[in-house]
Every structure is written in structure tokens, then in C-alpha cells.
Design a protein around this motif. Structure first.
Motif, PDB file in Angstrom:
ATOM      1  N   TYR A 182       0.858  -1.196   0.000  1.00  0.00           N
ATOM      2  CA  TYR A 182       0.000   0.000   0.000  1.00  0.00           C
ATOM      3  C   TYR A 182       0.888   1.237   0.000  1.00  0.00           C
ATOM      4  O   TYR A 182       1.705   1.417   0.904  1.00  0.00           O
ATOM      5  CB  TYR A 182      -0.957  -0.021   1.199  1.00  0.00           C
ATOM      6  N   GLY A 183       0.734   2.070  -1.041  1.00  0.00           N
ATOM      7  CA  GLY A 183       1.539   3.273  -1.213  1.00  0.00           C
ATOM      8  C   GLY A 183       2.613   3.056  -2.260  1.00  0.00           C
ATOM      9  O   GLY A 183       3.410   2.117  -2.157  1.00  0.00           O
ATOM     10  N   ALA A 184       2.591   3.913  -3.296  1.00  0.00           N
ATOM     11  CA  ALA A 184       3.645   3.862  -4.319  1.00  0.00           C
ATOM     12  C   ALA A 184       4.506   5.110  -4.234  1.00  0.00           C
ATOM     13  O   ALA A 184       5.023   5.615  -5.218  1.00  0.00           O
ATOM     14  CB  ALA A 184       3.032   3.736  -5.713  1.00  0.00           C
ATOM     15  N   GLY A 185       4.629   5.632  -3.000  1.00  0.00           N
ATOM     16  CA  GLY A 185       5.623   6.675  -2.766  1.00  0.00           C
ATOM     17  C   GLY A 185       6.990   6.008  -2.799  1.00  0.00           C
ATOM     18  O   GLY A 185       7.101   4.795  -3.027  1.00  0.00           O
ATOM     19  N   PRO A 186       8.037   6.771  -2.559  1.00  0.00           N
ATOM     20  CA  PRO A 186       9.386   6.191  -2.585  1.00  0.00           C
ATOM     21  C   PRO A 186       9.529   4.948  -1.707  1.00  0.00           C
ATOM     22  O   PRO A 186      10.170   3.978  -2.113  1.00  0.00           O
ATOM     23  CB  PRO A 186      10.251   7.343  -2.073  1.00  0.00           C
ATOM     24  N   VAL A 187       8.906   4.960  -0.533  1.00  0.00           N
ATOM     25  CA  VAL A 187       9.052   3.817   0.379  1.00  0.00           C
ATOM     26  C   VAL A 187       8.334   2.588  -0.177  1.00  0.00           C
ATOM     27  O   VAL A 187       8.892   1.485  -0.219  1.00  0.00           O
ATOM     28  CB  VAL A 187       8.549   4.180   1.795  1.00  0.00           C
ATOM     29  N   GLY A 188       7.096   2.770  -0.638  1.00  0.00           N
ATOM     30  CA  GLY A 188       6.360   1.654  -1.222  1.00  0.00           C
ATOM     31  C   GLY A 188       7.081   1.098  -2.446  1.00  0.00           C
ATOM     32  O   GLY A 188       7.157  -0.126  -2.641  1.00  0.00           O
ATOM     33  N   LEU A 189       7.626   1.988  -3.273  1.00  0.00           N
ATOM     34  CA  LEU A 189       8.349   1.527  -4.464  1.00  0.00           C
ATOM     35  C   LEU A 189       9.587   0.710  -4.062  1.00  0.00           C
ATOM     36  O   LEU A 189       9.906  -0.293  -4.697  1.00  0.00           O
ATOM     37  CB  LEU A 189       8.739   2.718  -5.348  1.00  0.00           C
ATOM     38  N   MET A 190      10.228   1.130  -2.978  1.00  0.00           N
ATOM     39  CA  MET A 190      11.400   0.366  -2.507  1.00  0.00           C
ATOM     40  C   MET A 190      10.985  -0.959  -1.873  1.00  0.00           C
ATOM     41  O   MET A 190      11.727  -1.946  -1.939  1.00  0.00           O
ATOM     42  CB  MET A 190      12.210   1.196  -1.508  1.00  0.00           C
ATOM     43  N   ALA A 191       9.789  -1.006  -1.281  1.00  0.00           N
ATOM     44  CA  ALA A 191       9.281  -2.287  -0.764  1.00  0.00           C
ATOM     45  C   ALA A 191       9.019  -3.229  -1.942  1.00  0.00           C
ATOM     46  O   ALA A 191       9.355  -4.417  -1.888  1.00  0.00           O
ATOM     47  CB  ALA A 191       8.013  -2.066   0.055  1.00  0.00           C
ATOM     48  N   ALA A 192       8.456  -2.677  -3.015  1.00  0.00           N
ATOM     49  CA  ALA A 192       8.194  -3.499  -4.206  1.00  0.00           C
ATOM     50  C   ALA A 192       9.504  -3.991  -4.819  1.00  0.00           C
ATOM     51  O   ALA A 192       9.635  -5.163  -5.196  1.00  0.00           O
ATOM     52  CB  ALA A 192       7.390  -2.692  -5.224  1.00  0.00           C
ATOM     53  N   HIS A 193      10.486  -3.092  -4.923  1.00  0.00           N
ATOM     54  CA  HIS A 193      11.804  -3.463  -5.473  1.00  0.00           C
ATOM     55  C   HIS A 193      12.426  -4.567  -4.610  1.00  0.00           C
ATOM     56  O   HIS A 193      12.930  -5.566  -5.128  1.00  0.00           O
ATOM     57  CB  HIS A 193      12.683  -2.208  -5.472  1.00  0.00           C
ATOM     58  N   SER A 194      12.335  -4.422  -3.296  1.00  0.00           N
ATOM     59  CA  SER A 194      12.882  -5.426  -2.372  1.00  0.00           C
ATOM     60  C   SER A 194      12.171  -6.762  -2.560  1.00  0.00           C
ATOM     61  O   SER A 194      12.811  -7.825  -2.592  1.00  0.00           O
ATOM     62  CB  SER A 194      12.717  -4.963  -0.913  1.00  0.00           C
ATOM     63  N   ALA A 195      10.844  -6.714  -2.685  1.00  0.00           N
ATOM     64  CA  ALA A 195      10.070  -7.952  -2.843  1.00  0.00           C
ATOM     65  C   ALA A 195      10.464  -8.671  -4.134  1.00  0.00           C
ATOM     66  O   ALA A 195      10.598  -9.902  -4.154  1.00  0.00           O
ATOM     67  CB  ALA A 195       8.578  -7.636  -2.843  1.00  0.00           C
TER      68      ALA A 195
END
Ligand code: NAD
Ligand code: ZN
Length: 379
Positions: A182-195
Motif C-alpha cells: 500500500y503506497g507507491a511513494g518512494p518507500v512503497g516503491l522500494m518495498a516493491a523493489h525489495s520484494a
């Protein structure tokens, strides 16, 4: 020296302030080459914290060591370093256990310390020409020789890459599992990249901004737009009604007047609803203690309408908190060094320090194309 200073709600300026200097023998002085604006800065920028006027912003910092205190013996002048946003001592009970985000020495009795933050100790921020780094031997990650060539990747080690990684760790993500972010701000995008790096099977990213959702797709995730569908229904449909194994909350408190009254808690309830029974949820979005100006009584008091019953019946686990950046930094630096991770992909703007006031305004407005700003004080 020049620094980005808080003057009051939605009012920052680049002002002359006293030079940062070595104050204790364990300090290191860093000349900043990159310093990012973060979604966490917005809690202070929007005026709902106790951040005092005149304080300097900036907790995502990287630069070159220009001076070391007499008790520093690992870090040397000329080293290129990235600075975890947590200011830890390295020797208290929490730091010893890896919880550097909860250091008992640098900010006793509360939630650890950080540069340029309200309620997180007296340390000034790095959106400036120079920064004093306490316990420098502990708090500097000395970078390999490609530090300058990959500067825009390494600077993300100060916060959002380890924080995104932390979200997936808190959620308990394992290879082959699915996750909704939830959230495609910088943090969410980095969570997606990590996943993606960790080998997730399906990564869904939920937001309502085209530019950010496009970036999520470019990282290999499935974008889900809350303006076009109910995100929970959509995720359940795409997982045969079962829900994802894991959920990551990367939104946190959002100012009610801009993002809707329910934005304050809706993502937590969505995460519970879209995660399978017995699944795990990692919450790195910051829920600030209170927002006196909020129109919503719950937000005013720092509370939220969380559906505890649904959470309990699903037998899920929720884990929360600041990222303990040091716990991940060496491994994540290796991923950057070998090219397996490229967090710089989400940078939209590289600007001079003088351009900070307008950059804050655009980033706070979520203006199209303003995803992640890196200020370059030495440019
Ligand atoms: P950001 O504000 O740019 O990103 C938040 C995103 O959430 C935005 O893109 C916004 O459109 C989206 N959003 C708002 N309401 C939503 C909703 N109802 N559903 C889905 N998406 C919604 O900030 P960021 O830099 O990505 O930071 C995100 C959060 O992470 C902030 O709360 C920040 O303080 C926090 N943070 C925590 C840590 C930590 O250590 N735990 C570290 C850094 C940042
Ligand atoms: Zn940050």
C-alpha cells in the motif's frame, strides 16, 4: 553554511546557519554531496509535529568525510560515506541487538534518534552543506570505490531502500510468496523493489497517482489504482479469493485535508482485508502521534479506526516501526555494488540546495512526476 530550514507549516527556506562542526571526539564531519527529501519530512513540513522553527531538515544523507574527531579511528578523511537515518551509539542494549532505530543513548526513553527530525533527538539535518555525525565510527557506512559512480543508488541506503526492505521483513515475506504494497511513494516503491529481489511471486502496488503507479510497473509490480477499483476486491480477484501472503503498509498518516478523511486508517484495514488468514503485515508508514489541525477527531487524537476484529479472526501478525537501517545496510550495499539493486530508478529530480523550497511544495502536492528529489549541496 547554507541549509534547508523550517520556518513554519509549508514554509521552508535556504538560509545561512552556523557551520556544522566537530563537537565531541567521537564525531565525524561530512560534506554533503547528496541529501534526499523524504515523505517523512512532510510530517514536519505540513506542521503537525513539534519540529521547532529554525531547525534543519534532512535524514537521507551521503557525502565525503572532511574531518574526524580525536576518538575516531575507523573512518578517515576522504572516505565516501552514506549515513543511516538512525543515529545510534552502537553500545546500548538496543543497538547491540541490532535495533539501532531505538537507541537508548542518543534519545533516551523514546523512539530512537534521527537527523533533522521532531521528537527524535537534537541532531541537525543534512539538507545543508555539512553535517555533524555523532558516534561517527558506528554511524558511517564507508562505501566501495564505485561510491561516486553509483552515488544516486547508494544514497538510498540512508533510508528508503532499507525501509522498503524492512517492510517486507516485518511482513515475513519469503521467496515464492505474494505481497500487496500500500503506497507507491518512494518507500512503497522500494518495498516493491525489495520484494522482487527477494523472489516474490506476485507484487501488487496500490496508489492513486499515474506517475508512481507507472514506476511500480517498471519495477515488475502490478499497479492497482484506487480511483478505478476497490483495491481489496481487485487483489482478492487476482489471488483466487485467497488474498496475498503478505501486506506492506507504506502510506502512514496522510494529511486529512489533502488525501481524504479516511486516508488516515483505510490502508491498515485494506491490508488486513487483502492479506490471507495467518499472513503477515509489515507497517513502516509513520502514524504520527497526533495532528491538532486535523478535521477528523480520531486523527486529532492520534488514533485510528482499525478493525481489530477482522485482524483477530484472520489470525494475522502485524509488525511495525522504524527501520533499523544498519541491520540491512551492508547486504543492500552489496546488491547495489553488483547491480542486483538499482534504487535510483525512482529518482525524478536532482536539484541544487537552493531549489529545495519549490521541491518541497511539488513533492508535498504529489505533483505529477515529483517522485523522489535528491538535493546536491556540492553542485
Ligand atoms: P509519500 O508521502 O511520498 O508516499 C505515500 C504514498 O501513499 C503517496 O504516493 C500517496 O499517494 C499514497 N497514498 C495516500 N493515501 C493512500 C491510500 N489510501 N491508499 C494507497 N496509497 C495512498 O512518502 P514516502 O516517502 O513513500 O513515505 C511513506 C511513509 O513511510 C511515510 O509515512 C513516511 O513517514 C514513512 N517512512 C517510514 C520509515 C520507517 O523507518 N518506518 C522510513 C521512511 C519513511
Ligand atoms: Zn526518509
Amino acid at each position: 553554511m547554507k541549509a534547508v530550514v523550517y520556518n513554519g507549516p509549508r514554509d521552508v527556506s535556504v538560509s545561512n546557519v552556523p557551520d556544522a562542526r566537530i563537537e565531541k571526539p567521537t564525531d565525524v564531519l561530512v560534506r554533503l554531496t547528496s541529501t534526499n527529501i523524504c515523505g517523512s519530512d512532510l510530517h514536519m513540513y505540513e506542521g503537525r509535529t513539534s519540529f521547532e522553527k529554525g531547525r534543519i531538515f534532512g535524514h537521507e544523507n551521503m557525502g565525503e568525510v572532511v574531518e574526524v574527531g580525536s576518538a575516531v579511528d575507523r573512518v578517515k578523511k576522504g572516505d565516501r560515506v552514506v549515513l543511516p537515518f538512525n543515529v545510534g551509539c552502537g553500545f546500548c542494549e538496543n543497538c547491540e541487538r541490532g535495533f539501532t532505530g531505538f537507541c537508548l543513548t542518543t534519545n533516551p526513553g523514546t523512539a530512537g534518534a534521527a537527523y533533522g527530525f521532531a521528537e527524535m533527538g537534537p541532531y541537525e539535518g543534512g539538507q545543508a552543506e555539512a553535517l555533524r555525525v555523532p558516534y561517527g565510527d558506528f554511524n558511517c557506512l564507508v562505501l566501495p570505490p564505485d561510491a561516486q559512480a553509483k552515488e544516486d543508488d547508494y544514497v538510498m541506503l540512508s533510508d528508503i531502500f532499507p525501509t522498503g526492505w524492512h517492510a517486507t521483513e516485518l511482513a515475513g515475506l519469503r521467496p515464492g510468496e505474494s505481497v500487496a504494497v500500500y503506497g507507491a511513494g518512494p518507500v512503497g516503491l522500494m518495498a516493491a523493489h525489495s520484494a522482487m529481489i527477494k523472489g516474490a511471486s506476485d507484487v501488487f502496488v496500490v496508489d492513486a497517482h499515474d506517475d508512481r503507479l507507472r514506476l511500480a510497473a517498471s519495477l515488475g509490480a502490478v499497479p492497482i489504482d484506487t480511483r478505478r477499483c476497490d483495491p481489496v476486491e481487485e487483489i482478492l480477484n487476482r489471488t483466487d479469493g485467497r488474498g496475498t501472503d503478505r501486506g506492506c503498509e507504506c502510506v502512514g498518516y496522510q494529511c486529512c485535508d489533502r488525501h481524504g478523511k479516511e486516508a488516515n486508517h483505510v490502508t491498515m484495514n485494506w491490508a488486513v482485508a487483502s492479506t490471507r488468514a495467518t499472513g503477515g503485515i509489515g507497517v513502516v508508514g509513520v502514524f504520527v502521534p497526533q495532528d491538532p489541525g486535523a478535521p477528523d477527531i480520531l486523527a486529532k487524537e492520534g488514533k485510528m479506526a482499525f478493525d481489530f476484529g477482522a485482524f483477530w479472526f484472520k489470525g494475522q501478525q502485524i509488525r511495525t516501526g522504524q527501520a533499523n537501517v544498519k541491520a540491512y545496510n551492508r547486504q543492500l550495499a552489496r546488491l547495489i555494488h553488483t547491480g542486483r539493486a538499482t534504487p535510483s530508478k525512482i529518482i525524478s529530480h536532482r536539484l541544487k540546495l537552493d531549489e529545495a523550497p519549490s521541491a518541497y511544495e511539488h513533492f508535498d502536492n504529489r505533483d505529477e512526476g515529483w517522485t523522489k528529489v535528491v538535493l546536491k549541496p556540492a553542485a
